[in-house]
Design an enzyme around this catalytic site. Sequence first.
Site, PDB file in Angstrom:
ATOM      1  N   HIS A  35      75.527  77.336  64.455  1.00 33.28           N
ATOM      2  CA  HIS A  35      74.838  77.228  63.166  1.00 33.28           C
ATOM      3  C   HIS A  35      74.146  78.552  62.845  1.00 33.28           C
ATOM      4  O   HIS A  35      73.962  79.404  63.711  1.00 33.28           O
ATOM      5  CB  HIS A  35      73.716  76.185  63.243  1.00 33.28           C
ATOM      6  N   GLU A 117      71.750  77.457  67.374  1.00 37.84           N
ATOM      7  CA  GLU A 117      71.337  78.069  66.117  1.00 37.84           C
ATOM      8  C   GLU A 117      71.186  79.573  66.316  1.00 37.84           C
ATOM      9  O   GLU A 117      70.512  80.023  67.247  1.00 37.84           O
ATOM     10  CB  GLU A 117      69.984  77.507  65.651  1.00 37.84           C
ATOM     11  N   HIS A 156      79.321  74.834  62.149  1.00 38.84           N
ATOM     12  CA  HIS A 156      78.845  73.616  61.480  1.00 38.84           C
ATOM     13  C   HIS A 156      79.716  73.302  60.266  1.00 38.84           C
ATOM     14  O   HIS A 156      80.019  72.148  59.969  1.00 38.84           O
ATOM     15  CB  HIS A 156      77.376  73.816  61.062  1.00 38.84           C
ATOM     16  N   ASP A 166      77.215  76.960  57.178  1.00 36.17           N
ATOM     17  CA  ASP A 166      76.884  77.838  58.301  1.00 36.17           C
ATOM     18  C   ASP A 166      77.887  77.678  59.450  1.00 36.17           C
ATOM     19  O   ASP A 166      78.505  76.618  59.564  1.00 36.17           O
ATOM     20  CB  ASP A 166      75.444  77.568  58.774  1.00 36.17           C
TER      21      ASP A 166
HETATM   22 ZN    ZN Z   1      73.995  73.993  60.693  1.00 36.33          ZN
END
Ligand code: ZN
Length: 193
Positions: A35, A117, A156, A166
């Site tokens: 992400h 992330e 994602h 993303d």
């Molecule tokens: Zn995401």
Amino acid sequence: MSGPGDLWLAGLAHEPSPNADERPAGYCVDLLVIHNISLPPGEFGGGYIADLFHNRLDPGAHPYFAAIAGLNVSAHLLIRRDGDATQFVALDRRAWHAGPSNHCGRERCNDFSIGVELEGSDDTPFSETQYVRLADLTRQIQALFPAITPQRIVGHSDIAPGRKTDPGPHFDWGRFHTQLAQVEWKRRHIGDT
Ligand SMILES: [Zn+2]
């Protein structure tokens, strides 16, 4: 004896998020989801992402925050612009990063995936050190979950198309896979350092 909640990687900060729970029984962790996130959007640095993952984001601190402060979300790992990494959820537990999602016909990807992330946005190239750290952490994750082959590392946007964009057009998949292959080559030929 090990049990659920034990899988914390070494060499990075651990900030256990309440936004996590047990994976459904019988699930094999076989997917890595990448992400991007930045809070406020497009701004880097500060502690707002960790605040979000700990349900302590101040809704008054930025106009954007009012809409998301009530979300209960998390990811297993966050890699900041300088490569500094934090783990928020034990890898064997379920983090809440993917939302409604589908990978090859399987829904609820949180059940069987690990979420990473990268601090970033859809409009900004990621940093060199983020690719290096991502490859290093991915290699560690693959050692624990061998079913996460290079082909089972997705964005994602791949599992929530139309809803999520993303990690975005600036995430260089070729560069990431090259970096990952280099980490694996070094491990095989030089050994873990
Ligand atoms: Zn995401």
